[in-house]
Design a protein around this motif. Structure first.
Motif, PDB file in Angstrom:
ATOM      1  N   HIS A 544       0.702  -1.134  -0.041  1.00  0.00           N
ATOM      2  CA  HIS A 544      -0.095   0.063  -0.020  1.00  0.00           C
ATOM      3  C   HIS A 544       0.900   1.120  -0.093  1.00  0.00           C
ATOM      4  O   HIS A 544       1.629   1.380   0.869  1.00  0.00           O
ATOM      5  CB  HIS A 544      -1.050  -0.024   1.183  1.00  0.00           C
ATOM      6  CG  HIS A 544      -1.976   1.110   1.113  1.00  0.00           C
ATOM      7  ND1 HIS A 544      -2.976   1.395   0.628  1.00  0.00           N
ATOM      8  CD2 HIS A 544      -1.807   2.442   1.994  1.00  0.00           C
ATOM      9  CE1 HIS A 544      -3.601   2.346   0.693  1.00  0.00           C
ATOM     10  NE2 HIS A 544      -2.910   3.048   1.299  1.00  0.00           N
ATOM     11  N   GLY A 545       0.518   2.092  -0.907  1.00  0.00           N
ATOM     12  CA  GLY A 545       1.592   3.316  -1.165  1.00  0.00           C
ATOM     13  C   GLY A 545       2.552   3.243  -1.957  1.00  0.00           C
ATOM     14  O   GLY A 545       3.119   4.383  -2.186  1.00  0.00           O
ATOM     15  N   LEU A 546       2.829   2.222  -2.602  1.00  0.00           N
ATOM     16  CA  LEU A 546       4.103   2.122  -3.542  1.00  0.00           C
ATOM     17  C   LEU A 546       3.704   2.643  -4.760  1.00  0.00           C
ATOM     18  O   LEU A 546       2.404   2.446  -5.120  1.00  0.00           O
ATOM     19  CB  LEU A 546       4.236   0.690  -3.792  1.00  0.00           C
ATOM     20  CG  LEU A 546       5.284  -0.091  -2.539  1.00  0.00           C
ATOM     21  CD1 LEU A 546       5.617  -1.633  -2.813  1.00  0.00           C
ATOM     22  CD2 LEU A 546       6.757   0.653  -2.294  1.00  0.00           C
ATOM     23  N   PRO A 547       4.353   3.364  -5.516  1.00  0.00           N
ATOM     24  CA  PRO A 547       4.178   3.832  -6.802  1.00  0.00           C
ATOM     25  C   PRO A 547       3.949   2.879  -7.726  1.00  0.00           C
ATOM     26  O   PRO A 547       4.396   1.665  -7.853  1.00  0.00           O
ATOM     27  CB  PRO A 547       5.274   4.780  -7.173  1.00  0.00           C
ATOM     28  CG  PRO A 547       6.277   4.712  -6.049  1.00  0.00           C
ATOM     29  CD  PRO A 547       6.100   3.580  -5.059  1.00  0.00           C
ATOM     30  N   VAL A 548       3.089   3.185  -8.969  1.00  0.00           N
ATOM     31  CA  VAL A 548       2.792   2.387  -9.964  1.00  0.00           C
ATOM     32  C   VAL A 548       2.934   3.233 -11.233  1.00  0.00           C
ATOM     33  O   VAL A 548       2.156   4.317 -11.311  1.00  0.00           O
ATOM     34  CB  VAL A 548       1.408   1.862  -9.748  1.00  0.00           C
ATOM     35  CG1 VAL A 548       1.151   0.833 -11.101  1.00  0.00           C
ATOM     36  CG2 VAL A 548       1.165   1.229  -8.398  1.00  0.00           C
ATOM     37  N   GLY A 549       3.449   2.982 -12.046  1.00  0.00           N
ATOM     38  CA  GLY A 549       3.696   3.468 -13.465  1.00  0.00           C
ATOM     39  C   GLY A 549       3.218   2.847 -14.617  1.00  0.00           C
ATOM     40  O   GLY A 549       2.694   1.788 -14.632  1.00  0.00           O
TER      41      GLY A 549
END
Length: 586
Positions: A544-549
């Motif tokens: 939860h909260g990690l970036p996604v590109g």
């Protein structure tokens, strides 16, 4: 020193480099250890284009820019262990006195992947064997940067072997993700992504052979562009696999913001790098191509939702759908596409990359030196006697009924020149197939894909996810320089063309524990071996909260077009109130 006594030399070298780094940080001028002032925050908030203008107008002193970013870089390192060589003092504080004030990067600090050579400093690439051997002069890329007015100030961490989406080695230690210290910032340019995501720099330079600037951008929430081979210089670096040209590596830019990525890319191309390096194409920045891609004419966008090997996780699928929906709502034509088999690309690329049986990157290892678990797994399999490898291949293919994983494992071995040439022929035929598909069937401007099947992996997770790299690795396979070959009668009328795919990554969203959880009926055991390894560490609650590109893929030498489409995407997301939020500088 003779094995195994080189173990003691290895430990001594690691301790020496870490002591050298900590001493250089401690001995920085007092300004680098003070709290960030309001004036410095104003500097940190400005795009590099504005900073350059302010330097030329003498509104801001270059030394103030260096000390502002150097101060945050020290803080970033304390949190993530992202730095290797500290080049601020001596080095940058002296270089900044003679910068080219007319250069497009006048006064701008730029961070460098550890593999890039700077005069007076080591290029260890994470191997203790390479320490204590400072280079006599700057490499080609650093000469271009300095002539442009930029100021190299720190180098950043990477994985030993360079074959990992993590960034750990014995010489410098483990780099962590600034969003969550339990996770990787990516690799092999992971130190850069951690530094830029934290705010310790605005622009940096990495290299990419299988996704090494794109996956870190995805994992850490920054921007990167995998340039086409020959658009940027490739001179002035050290590597773990010199001579490996089956899947060539390329220098590529990374940035904290998209405007900075565009300006940085344009600035380097406008420096005419072909006058520094014979391998660079004499191709100037094409403003018309950039403007056309941003113009009123609707784009035709292809969406590749899976690589056919590892299905995208819910978080990555959601990010891709968000971008596709925004483009469609704005009037662009958005279609799903199914390109030539990417599983075939993964097999060919993996065989080419390790055609020496991993002997080259292993040759730099000393006794007891830590090995990245993913690269170690490949090396172990490549070292097995052929009969044992074949028995295991039969077991995986016919007992476990996993043909893809079996074929991939069978390719982890050393090859003769005769076998290597056959692989190159397969590569060229595959490239021609892709070119024809894009030209005659897809007919799209760009393709959108996930940069990786999952967000960031936890530390040591690449032991299981080592082969989950098809979303980036495949586009490096089809980008290799063309080689003449003869085709079978079915394809003898095709002409091999250079495809050289440009690909950029921009952050779109963050993992949401509620939205991105796996379905209750998701069955990991039903996946192939590559996908099982990737999904072993997918946990939306922990992530939860990690970036996604999202990755934007263009054709050969289309840096301008890819950057323009990335800007269009970001502008549309901002208009919908969905713009990605960067980490605030502490």
């Amino acid at each position: 020193m003779i094995t195994p006594f080189d173990y003691f030399e290895h430990r001594r070298a690691c301790k020496q480099k870490q002591l050298e780094r900590s001493t250089r940080i401690a001995n920085l001028p007092p300004q680098y250890h003070l709290p960030i002032s309001q004036y410095e925050r104003e500097i940190l908030d400005k795009p590099i284009k504005e900073l350059v203008q302010d330097v030329r107008k003498t509104i801001i002193k270059p030394i103030d820019i260096l000390r502002s970013y150097g101060k945050v870089a020290v803080k970033a390192h304390a949190k993530t262990n992202c730095l290797t060589e500290i080049m601020i003092n001596p080095g940058a504080e002296r270089w900044i006195e003679t910068i080219n004030l007319e250069g497009p990067l006048a006064g701008i600090p730029v961070s460098l992947k550890d593999s890039i050579s700077v005069g007076g400093f080591d290029v260890s690439v994470g191997y203790s064997r390479n320490t204590g051997k400072p280079y006599a002069e700057d490499g080609t890329m650093v000469k271009i940067l300095k002539d442009a007015g930029a100021v190299p100030y720190v180098k950043t961490n990477l994985p030993v072997t360079l074959l990992s989406f993590e960034s750990t080695n014995d010489v410098w230690g483990r780099t962590t993700n600034p969003h969550n210290p339990k996770y990787s910032p990516g690799g092999s340019t992971g130190g850069e992504s951690a530094l830029l995501a934290y705010g310790g720099g605005r622009i940096g330079l990495g290299s990419d052979v299988a996704g090494s600037v794109r996956v870190p951008a995805h994992f850490a929430g920054i921007y990167s562009l995998r340039c086409s081979t020959g658009r940027w210089s490739k001179g002035g670096m050290n590597t773990s696999m010199p001579g490996q040209e089956g899947i060539p590596s390329v220098f590529s830019p990374m940035a904290r913001t998209l405007p900075d990525l565009v300006y940085f890319t344009k600035s380097i191309i406008e420096m005419k790098p072909w006058e520094y390096d014979h391998s660079v194409h004499p191709l100037p920045w094409r403003a018309d191509a950039y403007d056309e891609a941003k113009g009123p004419k609707p784009l035709r966008i292809g969406v590749m939702r899976t690589d056919g090997v590892v299905p995208p996780s819910p978080a990555c699928a959601r990010a891709l759908s968000t971008v596709a929906s925004a483009l469609s709502s704005a009037g662009h034509s958005v279609i799903d596409v199914q390109p030539p088999s990417l599983s075939r690309a993964l097999v060919i690329a993996s065989a080419l990359l390790n055609a020496d049986g991993c002997r080259t990157f292993l040759s730099y290892m000393r006794t007891g030196e830590w090995m990245d678990p993913g690269a170690g797994q490949i090396a172990f399999y490549a070292s097995l006697p052929r009969p044992i490898r074949y028995i295991h291949y039969l077991f995986v293919k016919y007992i476990k009924r996993d043909s893809l994983w079996a074929e991939l494992l069978s390719e982890f071995r050393e090859r003769s020149a005769f076998e290597q040439w056959k692989l190159v022929a397969k590569r060229e035929a595959y490239k021609a197939e892709w070119h024809a598909w894009w030209r005659d069937e897809a007919k799209v401007d760009v393709i959108l894909t996930p940069p990786n099947a999952t967000p960031a992996v936890p530390h040591d997770g690449m032991k299981d996810a080592v082969s989950s790299c098809g979303y980036t690795f495949s586009f490096n396979l089809v980008s290799t320089p063309p080689v003449p070959l003869s085709f079978t009668s079915a394809t003898d009328d095709l002409v091999v063309r250079q495809l050289d795919y440009t690909a950029g990554v921009l952050p779109v969203t963050h993992v949401d524990s509620a939205l991105d959880a796996l379905p209750s009926d998701f069955n990991v055991s039903a996946l192939n071996g590559v996908a099982q390894g990737a999904y072993q560490h997918y946990d939306a609650a922990k992530m939860h909260g990690l970036p996604v590109g999202v990755q934007v893929v263009g054709r050969r030498l289309q840096e301008e077009k890819v950057l323009a489409v990335m800007e269009t995407v970001e502008n549309l997301l901002e208009a919908e109130g969905k713009q990605y939020e960067l980490l605030a500088i502490e």
